[in-house]
Design an enzyme around this catalytic site. Structure first.
Site, PDB file in Angstrom:
ATOM      1  N   ARG A 139     -42.272  20.613  18.378  1.00  0.00           N
ATOM      2  CA  ARG A 139     -43.524  21.635  18.417  1.00  0.00           C
ATOM      3  C   ARG A 139     -44.213  21.043  17.103  1.00  0.00           C
ATOM      4  O   ARG A 139     -45.563  21.110  17.225  1.00  0.00           O
ATOM      5  CB  ARG A 139     -43.083  22.769  18.232  1.00  0.00           C
ATOM      6  N   LYS A 171     -56.655  36.010  18.398  1.00  0.00           N
ATOM      7  CA  LYS A 171     -56.767  35.963  19.833  1.00  0.00           C
ATOM      8  C   LYS A 171     -55.617  37.081  20.416  1.00  0.00           C
ATOM      9  O   LYS A 171     -54.591  37.127  19.806  1.00  0.00           O
ATOM     10  CB  LYS A 171     -56.421  34.774  20.618  1.00  0.00           C
ATOM     11  N   GLU A 222     -59.499  38.519  25.111  1.00  0.00           N
ATOM     12  CA  GLU A 222     -58.956  37.661  26.063  1.00  0.00           C
ATOM     13  C   GLU A 222     -58.505  38.696  27.450  1.00  0.00           C
ATOM     14  O   GLU A 222     -57.347  38.936  27.555  1.00  0.00           O
ATOM     15  CB  GLU A 222     -58.111  36.674  25.954  1.00  0.00           C
ATOM     16  N   LYS A 237     -63.100  35.775  25.991  1.00  0.00           N
ATOM     17  CA  LYS A 237     -62.231  34.757  26.587  1.00  0.00           C
ATOM     18  C   LYS A 237     -62.001  35.163  28.107  1.00  0.00           C
ATOM     19  O   LYS A 237     -61.039  35.780  28.168  1.00  0.00           O
ATOM     20  CB  LYS A 237     -61.201  34.396  25.799  1.00  0.00           C
ATOM     21  N   SER A 297     -58.628  28.195  31.009  1.00  0.00           N
ATOM     22  CA  SER A 297     -58.443  27.411  32.353  1.00  0.00           C
ATOM     23  C   SER A 297     -57.499  27.938  33.485  1.00  0.00           C
ATOM     24  O   SER A 297     -57.656  27.870  34.638  1.00  0.00           O
ATOM     25  CB  SER A 297     -58.037  26.066  32.127  1.00  0.00           C
ATOM     26  N   GLY A 298     -56.642  28.945  33.018  1.00  0.00           N
ATOM     27  CA  GLY A 298     -55.821  29.588  34.061  1.00  0.00           C
ATOM     28  C   GLY A 298     -55.199  29.049  35.124  1.00  0.00           C
ATOM     29  O   GLY A 298     -54.877  29.867  36.310  1.00  0.00           O
ATOM     30  N   GLY A 299     -54.666  27.650  35.172  1.00  0.00           N
ATOM     31  CA  GLY A 299     -54.179  27.086  35.904  1.00  0.00           C
ATOM     32  C   GLY A 299     -55.063  26.169  36.866  1.00  0.00           C
ATOM     33  O   GLY A 299     -54.516  25.433  37.717  1.00  0.00           O
TER      34      GLY A 299
END
Ligand code: 13P
Length: 337
Positions: A47, A137, A178, A220, A261-263
């Site tokens: 990571r 966020k 968000e 967002k 972008s949510g998929g």
């Protein structure tokens, strides 16, 4: 510097008419899922290598103005011994931090969810500031069904976002607010528009009640699209419905709207953003991006944990970041892919 000056400076460093944000704040569970799908083993070291790859890409600061990090990354160093937030800042990318602690069911509102993490938030923020973070966020999640989100779900989630935003602004952090309306399901575009409108209305009502500074936050949101089971609508239709909802609910005092972008595929996310910026002067706020999957998918698929692929993966990242800056100027087209 006063808290207000500090917030203003962060907004100025993060918001302009070209660049966007990279969401690289996946929790360990989420990044592990994404890594596994790309055939990468998820360890603290992989990571670290991956997030270093993103932040050290050549000229990343020409396209990306801020990076949202996960707590683990704040305490990691680059190969040459720089703290990773410091590496981001040295590239002209403002480091920020996801501060929510994930979500679970909202008791009393079947099918709705609520996000955790307000307890001790001010104390955590003081530590994050020492580690270089300047913005935050927090994500609330809304499922669309025939009965969700419920009135209680709308109210409870909006309260959380407002309380989070207030603590952050008090501590000198610009909050990214968000409210994610999920794309999952077989709902129509009209239903998505209705839910997004109710969600944003409730969120700005709560921000107003709590006295948040709208000038010192970033929204967002999700784009208005049909449920995933119904496929994607044309970019012009997505842009028209999304801008209609935003204009009805988001005050012009908010400096920037940076979508998740949510998929959506990377190409869909660029095309939809572009359609919202064909006439940028008609939008009272900057309309940009804060993508995770739509910026990172091609990077992970190229890197695959292989040191020989670092440069190729960085190229894939810069290519996507650049295409999204073109979309911000209404200059993106599919033949640039
Ligand atoms: P996606 O762009 O993958 O939706 O992620 C954005 C994000 O930060 C979700 O919290």
């Amino acid at each position: 510097m006063s808290v207000k000056d500090e917030l203003q400076k962060t907004i100025e460093d993060m918001v302009d008419d070209r660049r966007g944000l990279l969401a690289a704040d996946e929790s360990t569970g989420t990044i592990t899922k994404r890594f596994e799908a790309a055939g990468i083993e998820s360890t603290e070291e992989t990571r670290r290598q991956y997030r270093q790859l993103l932040m050290s890409a050549d000229n990343v600061g020409d396209y990306i103005s801020g990076i949202i990090l996960y707590e683990e990354t704040l305490t990691q160093k680059s190969d040459d011994g720089k703290w990773l937030p410091e590496l981001a800042a040295s590239q002209g990318v403002v480091p920020g931090i996801k501060v929510d602690k994930g979500k679970g069911p909202l008791p009393g509102a079947e099918g709705d969810e609520i996000t955790y993490g307000l307890d001790g938030l001010a104390e955590r923020l003081r530590e994050y500031k020492k580690q270089g973070a300047r913005f935050t966020k927090w994500r609330e999640v809304y499922n669309i069904t025939d009965r969700n989100p419920t009135a209680l779900g709308l109210k409870a989630n909006a309260e959380m976002l407002a309380r989070y935003a207030m603590v952050c602004q008090q501590e000198g952090f610009v909050p990214i607010v968000e409210p994610e309306v999920l794309i999952d399901g077989d709902h129509t575009m009209e239903r998505s528009e209705e839910v997004n409108r109710e969600v944003l209305h409730s969120v700005f009502h709560a921000l107003h009640e709590h006295g948040a500074s709208l000038e010192h936050m970033i929204l967002k949101p999700s784009m208005v699209t049909p449920g995933k089971a119904n496929g994607m609508a044309a970019p012009e239709a997505v842009a028209e419905a999304t801008l209609r909802v935003l204009k009805r609910t988001v005050p012009a005092a908010v400096p920037a709207i940076m979508f998740l972008s949510g998929g959506q595929t990377p190409e869909q996310a660029s095309a939809n953003l572009n359609a919202m910026n064909v006439n940028p002067a008609a939008n009272p706020w900057h309309v940009g991006f804060s993508y995770a999957r739509a910026l990172q998918q091609p990077v992970m698929d190229t890197w695959k944990g292989n040191p020989d692929q670092v440069a190729g993966a960085q190229d894939a990242f810069i290519k996507r970041a650049k295409l999204n800056t073109l979309a911000r100027e209404g200059q993106y087209s599919a033949d640039q892919e």
